[in-house]
Design an enzyme around this catalytic site. Structure first.
Site, PDB file in Angstrom:
ATOM      1  N   ASP A  62       0.819  -1.203   0.000  1.00 30.87           N
ATOM      2  CA  ASP A  62       0.000   0.000   0.000  1.00 30.87           C
ATOM      3  C   ASP A  62       0.859   1.263   0.000  1.00 30.87           C
ATOM      4  O   ASP A  62       0.494   2.277  -0.604  1.00 30.87           O
ATOM      5  CB  ASP A  62      -0.929   0.004   1.221  1.00 30.87           C
ATOM      6  CG  ASP A  62      -2.141  -0.892   1.017  1.00 30.87           C
ATOM      7  OD1 ASP A  62      -2.399  -1.314  -0.129  1.00 30.87           O
ATOM      8  OD2 ASP A  62      -2.840  -1.164   2.007  1.00 30.87           O
ATOM      9  N   GLU A  96      -4.437  10.279   4.376  1.00 36.81           N
ATOM     10  CA  GLU A  96      -4.669  11.221   5.463  1.00 36.81           C
ATOM     11  C   GLU A  96      -3.636  12.329   5.458  1.00 36.81           C
ATOM     12  O   GLU A  96      -2.591  12.225   4.794  1.00 36.81           O
ATOM     13  CB  GLU A  96      -4.623  10.506   6.823  1.00 36.81           C
ATOM     14  CG  GLU A  96      -3.232  10.194   7.330  1.00 36.81           C
ATOM     15  CD  GLU A  96      -2.925   8.720   7.385  1.00 36.81           C
ATOM     16  OE1 GLU A  96      -3.856   7.936   7.568  1.00 36.81           O
ATOM     17  OE2 GLU A  96      -1.750   8.360   7.230  1.00 36.81           O
ATOM     18  N   ARG A 100      -6.261  22.021  21.774  1.00 40.74           N
ATOM     19  CA  ARG A 100      -4.951  21.898  22.398  1.00 40.74           C
ATOM     20  C   ARG A 100      -4.645  20.410  22.535  1.00 40.74           C
ATOM     21  O   ARG A 100      -5.452  19.660  23.070  1.00 40.74           O
ATOM     22  CB  ARG A 100      -4.927  22.570  23.776  1.00 40.74           C
ATOM     23  CG  ARG A 100      -5.031  24.081  23.738  1.00 40.74           C
ATOM     24  CD  ARG A 100      -5.133  24.651  25.147  1.00 40.74           C
ATOM     25  NE  ARG A 100      -5.105  26.103  25.151  1.00 40.74           N
ATOM     26  CZ  ARG A 100      -6.178  26.878  24.970  1.00 40.74           C
ATOM     27  NH1 ARG A 100      -7.346  26.318  24.754  1.00 40.74           N
ATOM     28  NH2 ARG A 100      -6.068  28.191  25.001  1.00 40.74           N
ATOM     29  N   GLY A 128      -6.714   3.536   8.631  1.00 42.22           N
ATOM     30  CA  GLY A 128      -5.311   3.626   9.035  1.00 42.22           C
ATOM     31  C   GLY A 128      -5.121   4.337  10.363  1.00 42.22           C
ATOM     32  O   GLY A 128      -5.654   3.921  11.390  1.00 42.22           O
ATOM     33  N   ALA A 142      -4.434  12.938  21.110  1.00 41.30           N
ATOM     34  CA  ALA A 142      -4.114  13.274  22.508  1.00 41.30           C
ATOM     35  C   ALA A 142      -4.506  14.709  22.848  1.00 41.30           C
ATOM     36  O   ALA A 142      -3.665  15.531  23.201  1.00 41.30           O
ATOM     37  CB  ALA A 142      -2.629  13.032  22.786  1.00 41.30           C
TER      38      ALA A 142
END
Length: 267
Positions: free
Chosen positions: A46, A124, A149, A163, A186
């Site tokens: 890929d 992406e 943030r 993915g 995160a």
């Protein structure tokens, strides 16, 4: 019909497959043209097909891709390395049919410039900071949603949703849906700072814009490639008007790919 063979840092196994494929194409009197092909056969995985996509970006509307995998089947590869003769037979009897997937447009406006720089992604794009927390305002169609943030943000196409986006807790989207998805990396959420705390999906009539109070150096990736690090004023993400086309000789259904990649045999 002109055929290009594309590989990215081929190993000995891949070179052997390319040699067999070249011999079979010559025997079938199918011309090999790496400059202006009608069909691009990507030999590898890929990642190789992603590289082929970017290599031929300027001619996407004229090209169909075929993925020939030298390992296990991937999301963009329908043929195995031992099936070169069958693939060439399909190329020789090509009827022009194709299946297409949505792409992601990334428009980056750098400090001191008014015209954006345009990039395109099949899987992406991510936005991060090298050593600090990413802080930026997130707008949807110029309406403020949040001040983010955290470590970063990931924007994915439907095929790219399987993915990095999936590892971030985002949804898997069928490529028949013209949409892009934003997933947080995160994020910081406490009594002072708040974000949506979930991925969201927008359609082809909307767009997402990231703006920073002060132009900043963002680390921006498009698939496996990094864009130049410069002071960024704003970044806009939207469903591209361009699409990628695959030759539909035998095309594995999307949900079958998902099951084979992540679940395996269910009985």
């Amino acid at each position: 019909m002109k055929v290009a063979i594309y590989s990215y840092y081929p190993n000995d196994e891949t070179r052997a497959v390319i040699e067999r494929l070249t011999t079979a194409l010559n025997k079938a009197h199918l011309p090999i043209d790496d400059q202006h092909p009608d069909v691009v056969v990507s030999v590898g995985g890929d990642g190789t097909l992603l590289s082929a996509f970017h290599h031929y970006r300027a001619e996407l509307a004229k090209i169909r891709f075929v993925g020939l995998h030298t390992g296990h089947l991937g999301f963009y590869t329908d043929w195995r390395d031992y099936e070169t003769d069958q693939l060439v037979n399909s190329l020789a009897h090509d009827n022009g049919e194709s299946v297409s997937y949505p792409l992601l447009d990334i428009n980056i406006t750098y400090k001191g410039e008014t015209a954006p720089h345009q990039f395109l992604a099949l899987n992406e794009a991510t936005v991060k900071k090298a050593a600090k927390t990413l802080v930026c305002d997130v707008y949807i169609k110029d309406q403020l949603l949040e001040r983010f943030r955290g470590d970063g943000l990931c924007f994915s196409t439907p095929t790219g949703s399987t993915g990095y986006n999936k590892s971030l807790g985002g949804a898997v989207i069928h490529p028949g849906i013209e949409a892009i998805q934003m997933a947080e990396i995160a994020s910081i959420n406490n009594r002072v700072f708040r974000t949506l705390g979930a991925s969201f999906i927008i359609g082809k009539d909307e767009w997402v814009t990231l703006r920073s109070e002060d132009a900043d150096n963002f680390a921006i990736s498009c698939d496996q490639f990094l864009t130049p690090e410069r002071l960024v004023k704003e970044i806009t993400f939207k469903v591209s008007q361009q699409r990628i086309y695959f030759a539909e000789y035998r095309h594995t259904a999307f949900w079958q790919r998902v099951r084979e990649s992540f679940i395996g045999d269910v009985l």
